[in-house]
Motif scaffolding. Structure first.
Motif, PDB file in Angstrom:
ATOM      1  N   ALA A 317       0.835  -1.200   0.000  1.00 38.50           N
ATOM      2  CA  ALA A 317       0.000   0.000   0.000  1.00 38.50           C
ATOM      3  C   ALA A 317       0.868   1.249   0.000  1.00 38.50           C
ATOM      4  N   TRP A 328       1.622  10.740   0.726  1.00 36.77           N
ATOM      5  CA  TRP A 328       0.599   9.688   0.765  1.00 36.77           C
ATOM      6  C   TRP A 328       1.103   8.439   1.457  1.00 36.77           C
TER       7      TRP A 328
ATOM      8  N   MET B   1       3.003   9.398 -12.067  1.00 40.07           N
ATOM      9  CA  MET B   1       2.272   9.817 -10.858  1.00 40.07           C
ATOM     10  C   MET B   1       1.090   8.873 -10.609  1.00 40.07           C
ATOM     11  N   VAL B   2       0.977   8.441  -9.400  1.00 41.50           N
ATOM     12  CA  VAL B   2      -0.082   7.487  -9.073  1.00 41.50           C
ATOM     13  C   VAL B   2      -1.368   8.222  -8.698  1.00 41.50           C
ATOM     14  N   ASN B   3      -2.423   7.710  -9.168  1.00 42.38           N
ATOM     15  CA  ASN B   3      -3.747   8.256  -8.903  1.00 42.38           C
ATOM     16  C   ASN B   3      -4.054   8.326  -7.397  1.00 42.38           C
ATOM     17  N   PRO B   4      -4.476   9.489  -6.889  1.00 46.35           N
ATOM     18  CA  PRO B   4      -4.746   9.609  -5.448  1.00 46.35           C
ATOM     19  C   PRO B   4      -5.837   8.640  -4.969  1.00 46.35           C
ATOM     20  N   LEU B   6      -6.289   5.737  -6.004  1.00 43.40           N
ATOM     21  CA  LEU B   6      -5.646   4.441  -5.843  1.00 43.40           C
ATOM     22  C   LEU B   6      -4.928   4.376  -4.497  1.00 43.40           C
ATOM     23  N   ARG B   7      -4.366   5.503  -4.127  1.00 34.78           N
ATOM     24  CA  ARG B   7      -3.667   5.541  -2.835  1.00 34.78           C
ATOM     25  C   ARG B   7      -4.637   5.326  -1.681  1.00 34.78           C
ATOM     26  N   LEU B   8      -5.753   6.001  -1.775  1.00 30.05           N
ATOM     27  CA  LEU B   8      -6.763   5.834  -0.736  1.00 30.05           C
ATOM     28  C   LEU B   8      -7.203   4.376  -0.683  1.00 30.05           C
ATOM     29  N   LEU B   9      -7.408   3.836  -1.863  1.00 28.29           N
ATOM     30  CA  LEU B   9      -7.857   2.456  -1.964  1.00 28.29           C
ATOM     31  C   LEU B   9      -6.858   1.514  -1.303  1.00 28.29           C
ATOM     32  N   SER B  10      -5.566   1.786  -1.562  1.00 30.89           N
ATOM     33  CA  SER B  10      -4.574   0.871  -1.006  1.00 30.89           C
ATOM     34  C   SER B  10      -4.481   0.999   0.506  1.00 30.89           C
TER      35      SER B  10
END
Lengths: 362, 217
Positions: A317, A328, B1-4, B6-10
């Motif tokens: 994650a 993040w 750049m990673v999609n935000p 996706l970050r929340l999801l992870s």
């Protein structure tokens, strides 16, 4: 970009699977049953519409059946030591006990949830998670051994007295788990809400270095960072840090880990107590001791696997979120920290309260 | 750049994994084989007579220290006190017996005639469990289940003839054994519900529903 495109479907699949889990675990459909006596009775039982059995449900069912089977065979294996060729009988007992440990720990309990939550919360490495699982299993085995040795061999206690003592230790164990959870949560929250003025840069540098140097002796490495950190930030001695900061890797994290292993382990493994008492009844105490440790090894392996996967998911994650140092990644770390610590506290408190409830008749 | 997103999801994923791995403390340490006789009186079913046989491990544990006269046998008198403790304890768990009539919960009275016996390394608890009020044989949809909602105890019906009708029951009456989940009371504590969630209602955990029907095919 490419990574995200590769990873997104995978992440979504897992999320869907997890969300679907409760549905998969719905009550079983009416199976063809081998015990029905008459056709009349068959008709009289009203049945809900059939659903295909879920994967989880079948896996769970299989686990339960295997456990029941091993439980039966274990008794036979202890007895065979007296009658059959001792070496092969002993090996059989070891294998069965080990399998019992593996399967048994796959069911609920054995601190699996607590240890997984802990490694998630305290930013632990996989190695630490595995070590913790083994330590907790070892303490559980010793706890069972001491309990049985003292009560049965010294005091010829009755089964009811043994169970009363076991229940007391269980309550104490959950209470301690809750305390460690509260300690963890306090630590996480302090880290989260403390002002991080001018801190970010050093902090990120650290996280980065740590990431790369991971292969080295973790503890020494951490110490090293600790000093380096303070050297650079003398003015900020009293500041708290985010959970991924060097502070976390200090000696206190070991104290928390050991406290947790003890908290979980002080509750003896019921399976071990049963095997020990049974073995004593057969005049084969040593076989019981042997079986207890084989069981603990099996339990430790299952719990390790789960703790390791919790760490793996946290790291995945964090990596998806942009790797060490990104805002993040810190947030993921923080969410895991607070969430994991809360889970340890919640599990401890819930089972502490439930262990105070009505004593079970058997 | 990673999609935000996706970050929340992870982040959510990591939590979910632990959540899924989480519960609970309940898993069976006691296995009980159930044999039951359905009792009747004056054209009505009046209760159940259970014989619950424990697995060898639990038996060894239960009888530990109870051979007071040291003759190597555990007779009824030596086990009487334990039987009373068991029955008293069972009251708090509705005797793990959940009868129903046409899908309505049926109340139970107080257990009576209970004793423990021990033979060949297996201890059995015998007791009679009356229905609070008799159930006419003509009534439809009488059934019961024996299971532990918290699943500390794995109840299973005996392999052969798990449920019998007491002598003198009209021959038109039949016993049916089927699987039906979640007929009993709701899980009582958080821990119970956690373990239920984990177990998700496996057939083994809930036990099979036994139905009694005298109305013919």
């Amino acid at each position: 970009m490419t990574m995200a495109t590769l990873v997104r479907p995978f992440a979504l699949l897992i999320a869907l699977l997890l969300l679907a889990a409760p549905a998969l675990a719905q009550p079983p459909p009416p199976a063809k049953n081998p015990f029905a006596v008459g056709p009349a009775a068959e008709k009289s039982v009203a049945r809900p519409a059939a659903e295909p059995p879920g994967v989880l449900q079948r896996a769970g069912q299989w686990l339960l059946e295997k456990q029941a089977q091993i439980n039966r065979e274990l008794a036979g294996a202890v007895r065979r030591i007296k009658t059959a060729e001792p070496l092969s009988a002993t090996l059989m007992l070891a294998a069965l006990s080990f399998a019992y440990g593996v399967l048994h720990a796959a069911g609920p309990g054995h601190g699996k949830a607590v240890i997984s939550s802990y490694v998630l919360a305290d930013g632990r490495t996989m190695r630490r998670g595995i070590l913790l699982a083994f330590l907790a299993a070892l303490i559980q085995a010793l706890s069972a051994l001491v309990l049985v040795a003292v009560l049965v061999l010294l005091f010829s206690a009755t089964g009811l007295q043994i169970r009363a003592m076991e229940a007391w230790l269980e309550t104490a164990s959950w209470g301690l788990v809750a305390v460690v959870g509260a300690w963890l949560l306090y630590y996480q929250l302090r880290g989260a809400f403390a002002p991080a003025r001018g801190h970010d840069h050093a902090h990120h540098e650290h996280a980065h270095a740590h990431h790369h140097d991971h292969g080295a002796d973790a503890r020494e490495q951490h110490h090293h960072h600790h000093h380096g950190h303070h050297g650079a930030q003398d003015a900020c001695e009293a500041c708290a840090h985010l959970p991924s900061a060097a502070q976390l890797q200090g000696d206190w994290s070991w104290r928390r880990a050991l406290a947790l292993a003890f908290a979980v382990g002080v509750r003896p493994c019921t399976g071990a107590i049963l095997v020990l008492v049974f073995a004593i009844g057969q005049g084969l105490l040593w076989a019981g001791v042997f079986s207890t440790f084989a069981m603990a090894l099996g339990t430790a392996i299952t719990v390790s696997a789960l703790a390791a996967s919790a760490v793996g998911f946290r790291e995945l994650a964090a990596r998806l979120a942009g790797g060490g140092g990104s805002k993040w990644a810190d947030r993921v770390q923080l969410a895991a920290g607070i969430g994991g610590a809360s889970l340890v506290l919640l599990l401890g408190a819930a089972f502490f309260v439930s262990s105070l409830g009505t004593a079970r008749p058997f | 750049m990673v999609n935000p997103r996706l970050r929340l999801l992870s982040a959510a994923l990591a939590m979910l994994v632990v959540g899924a791995a989480a519960p609970a403390s309940a898993h069976p340490h006691v296995w009980i084989v159930v044999e039951t006789t359905v009792l009747h009186e004056k054209g009505a079913f009046v209760g159940l007579r259970h014989k619950w046989s424990f697995d060898e491990f639990y038996t060894a544990m239960a009888i530990e220290g109870l051979d007071k006269n040291k003759d190597g046998k555990y007779d009824r008198e030596e086990l009487a006190e334990l039987a009373k403790v068991n029955i008293d304890g069972l009251k708090d768990f509705a005797f793990f017996t959940f009868p129903s009539l046409a899908n309505q919960e049926l109340k139970l009275g107080q257990a009576s005639d209970y004793w423990l016996e021990h033979a060949d390394g297996v201890m059995s608890l015998n007791f009679t469990l009356p229905f609070a009020s008799p159930v006419l044989m003509e009534a439809k949809g009488l059934s019961f289940q024996v299971y532990d909602p918290g699943y500390f105890i794995a109840f299973e019906l005996a392999k052969t003839d798990p449920v019998k009708l007491a002598p003198g029951t009209p021959p038109s009456c039949r016993i049916g054994v089927g699987e039906r989940a979640g007929q009993g009371r709701a899980p009582s504590a958080l821990a119970d519900s956690l373990s239920q969630q984990q177990l998700g209602g496996f057939a083994v955990g809930y036990g099979k529903a036994v139905s009694i029907d005298c109305n013919g095919p």
